[in-house]
Design an enzyme around this catalytic site. Sequence first.
Site, PDB file in Angstrom:
ATOM      1  N   CYS A 261     -13.890  22.725   8.498  1.00 35.42           N
ATOM      2  CA  CYS A 261     -13.597  22.848   9.957  1.00 35.42           C
ATOM      3  C   CYS A 261     -12.485  21.691  10.105  1.00 35.42           C
ATOM      4  CB  CYS A 261     -14.457  22.600  11.002  1.00 35.42           C
ATOM      5  SG  CYS A 261     -15.589  23.765  10.981  1.00 35.42           S
TER       6      CYS A 261
ATOM      7  N   ARG B  81     -15.988  31.666  12.126  1.00 37.25           N
ATOM      8  CA  ARG B  81     -14.417  31.191  12.049  1.00 37.25           C
ATOM      9  C   ARG B  81     -13.628  32.474  12.900  1.00 37.25           C
ATOM     10  NH1 ARG B  81     -14.292  26.599   9.849  1.00 37.25           N
ATOM     11  NH2 ARG B  81     -15.901  26.336   8.066  1.00 37.25           N
TER      12      ARG B  81
END
Lengths: 229, 64
Positions: free
Chosen positions: A56, A133
């Site tokens: 991330c 995601r």
Amino acid sequence: MDATHDDANGGARLPRLNEPAPDFEATTTHGVVRLADFAGGWLVLFSHPADFTPVCTTEFLAFAAIYPELQRRHTELLGLSIDSVSSHIAWVRNIEEKTGVAIPFPIIADLDRAVATAYGMVMPGESTTETSRCVFVIDPIGRVRAMIYYPLTTGRNTEEIVRLVDALQMTDARQVATPANWRSGDKVIIPTPSTIEVAAERMSEEFAARTEGFERVDWYLCKKSVEAL
Amino acid sequence: MACLNSDGTLSPSGRALVAAVSSPVTPEEVAGVTGLALFRVRAGLRELAAAGLVVVDGDTYRAA
């Protein structure tokens, strides 16, 4: 059963292409924002699994890098995870401290999962506590125009998101489609003929002569040049 | 936009927005003057209006 109602998603109706994006009001690192605050421009809403995690962090650096490009396309970025605002602030400050990169866009603190649920961002097969995601491209009138889902393990290609926005905006501006791996400046696809008459016209030399950059494989696959937006 | 701190005082962006609405202006005009993104202006003006610090009149906002 309606395939867009997901039992694993609390029965929430999942977003579908070309339909209104689920409305929301959410607490972010830039205060409380609503979907309507983005009306008139494009929005890329994306989720990440968790703050202070390695993939991330690389993604946020990459999203920050494309933010100026997206702004030139009248497009805003809005991140989301199931973390608190304080966690988001601490992570964003840590990223800037360690890399020198400021994160310029807001991040939703979706602790009650209201937005994540509305958009189907939690994939129980992967994780019941984190958002996957996901990327939703929302147009100026609030319709979902594209969706991308990546697993927890795989960081996204943010240049593809810019390319996708370019392609959608080109489609809207010129009523054309875009071929595989299209990039701004490349030839676009003329919509497939829907009648015999138009198919015949597409094969004519007269049509070719008056169409800038005309390129024909056959009646159903023709390209032309267009001015960049 | 978090224009108000928890103690009721204005944040830096809150002060910028209040200064920008000294005369009636649209959110688009405020965005142009302040350089803030339009979504931030809309969210901020809504927050300030709820706090009674700006007044909404149709499409325009002005300081209360």
